[in-house]
Design an enzyme around this catalytic site. Sequence first.
Site, PDB file in Angstrom:
ATOM      1  N   ARG A 113      -0.189   0.238   9.060  1.00  0.00           N
ATOM      2  CA  ARG A 113       0.622  -0.821   9.643  1.00  0.00           C
ATOM      3  C   ARG A 113       1.997  -0.337  10.089  1.00  0.00           C
ATOM      4  O   ARG A 113       2.763  -1.100  10.678  1.00  0.00           O
ATOM      5  CB  ARG A 113       0.775  -1.963   8.639  1.00  0.00           C
ATOM      6  CG  ARG A 113       1.626  -1.597   7.446  1.00  0.00           C
ATOM      7  CD  ARG A 113       1.443  -2.473   6.214  1.00  0.00           C
ATOM      8  NE  ARG A 113       1.470  -3.888   6.442  1.00  0.00           N
ATOM      9  CZ  ARG A 113       1.262  -4.802   5.477  1.00  0.00           C
ATOM     10  NH1 ARG A 113       1.001  -4.397   4.239  1.00  0.00           N
ATOM     11  NH2 ARG A 113       1.292  -6.095   5.739  1.00  0.00           N
ATOM     12  N   ASN A 173       5.208 -11.163  -4.220  1.00  0.00           N
ATOM     13  CA  ASN A 173       4.155 -10.341  -3.619  1.00  0.00           C
ATOM     14  C   ASN A 173       4.574  -8.883  -3.424  1.00  0.00           C
ATOM     15  O   ASN A 173       4.519  -8.347  -2.317  1.00  0.00           O
ATOM     16  CB  ASN A 173       3.736 -10.946  -2.271  1.00  0.00           C
ATOM     17  CG  ASN A 173       2.272 -11.289  -2.227  1.00  0.00           C
ATOM     18  OD1 ASN A 173       1.449 -10.656  -2.876  1.00  0.00           O
ATOM     19  ND2 ASN A 173       1.926 -12.298  -1.450  1.00  0.00           N
ATOM     20  N   GLY A 260      -6.569 -12.220  -3.000  1.00  0.00           N
ATOM     21  CA  GLY A 260      -6.312 -13.493  -2.341  1.00  0.00           C
ATOM     22  C   GLY A 260      -6.032 -14.652  -3.270  1.00  0.00           C
ATOM     23  O   GLY A 260      -5.650 -15.735  -2.811  1.00  0.00           O
ATOM     24  N   GLY A 262      -3.608 -15.107  -5.480  1.00  0.00           N
ATOM     25  CA  GLY A 262      -2.206 -15.503  -5.495  1.00  0.00           C
ATOM     26  C   GLY A 262      -1.819 -16.340  -4.287  1.00  0.00           C
ATOM     27  O   GLY A 262      -1.069 -17.316  -4.402  1.00  0.00           O
ATOM     28  N   ASP A 263      -2.343 -15.962  -3.126  1.00  0.00           N
ATOM     29  CA  ASP A 263      -2.081 -16.741  -1.913  1.00  0.00           C
ATOM     30  C   ASP A 263      -2.703 -18.123  -2.023  1.00  0.00           C
ATOM     31  O   ASP A 263      -2.108 -19.123  -1.609  1.00  0.00           O
ATOM     32  CB  ASP A 263      -2.650 -16.023  -0.695  1.00  0.00           C
ATOM     33  CG  ASP A 263      -2.097 -14.615  -0.532  1.00  0.00           C
ATOM     34  OD1 ASP A 263      -0.947 -14.381  -0.947  1.00  0.00           O
ATOM     35  OD2 ASP A 263      -2.828 -13.760   0.007  1.00  0.00           O
TER      36      ASP A 263
END
Length: 304
Positions: A113, A173, A260, A262-263
């Site tokens: 990224r 995060n 995923g 936590g999201d």
Amino acid sequence: MSIPQSPASSAPAIVCVGESMVLITPTDGGLASASEAALTPAGAEGNVAVGLAAFGHRAVWASRLGDDPLAARITSELAGRGVELWVEHDADAPTGIMFKDPGVESSSVYYYRRGSAASRMEAGFLSPERLAGVRIVHTTGITPALSQSCLDMVDRLFADARTAGATVSFDVNDRRALWSQEEAATTLARLADAADIAFVGRDEAERLWGTATADEVRAHLPNCALLVVKDGDVGATAFRGDEAPVFVPAPRVEVVEPVGAGDAFASGFLAATLDGAELSDSLSAGHAAAARVLMTRGDLPPLD
């Protein structure tokens, strides 16, 4: 702390700001030997927007993407799940990619990224005028770690969201691969403490700041109006102002994959908060949303 009421305008309830990438996951072995793979969107803020949309709230995902087929795949998937898109496309920078290498005990993740279109977000990416009428603006600690311009953007976003009358939500995060321990500890504490709502895992808080309990996390972040400390399968504790902490235990679930969760917790909690739920009910909604994702594979909640 009170969440702004729904305005008479056509503004969305929540805007989630951050990078989404394409996740490539082998389906017939590890990366070194697989010949087939699945492509799916992955990104914390996009996941939260999907969760809010699934709960019936008008949710926006705001970011930058490359001008490439991977961008089209991400936008198609998110739009198909009911998320509105505020996206800029960059012809000179790519959409980010991540690879998952499945293992017997755990999976490894590899990010590609650096220099992505999202990493080029700059201060003023969303103006107060664009955010007018929005009730919550949500982002995470991943975004400021992408680049200096993204850190500047997040700092400005906090101010511009408040100018627009929105509540600022921030999920710590922590991503170790993106920046140094020292940078992460200092910056994430500053942003979480400045947020109106902040989410942090007890384990990541201990890794970042040496805080072993929820009470110690609260002492480290005393100014956040509503702090939620998640402790895995134990439960979650919410601290609001000078009120007594509220703890709700996590339900027992058979975990298929933790990615995923936590999201999903954040989306469930924020959805219930937007609906005017009591704090304990918002925590329960967060647990229920997380449990749904824990029992499936992939970052996004399953489509019904």
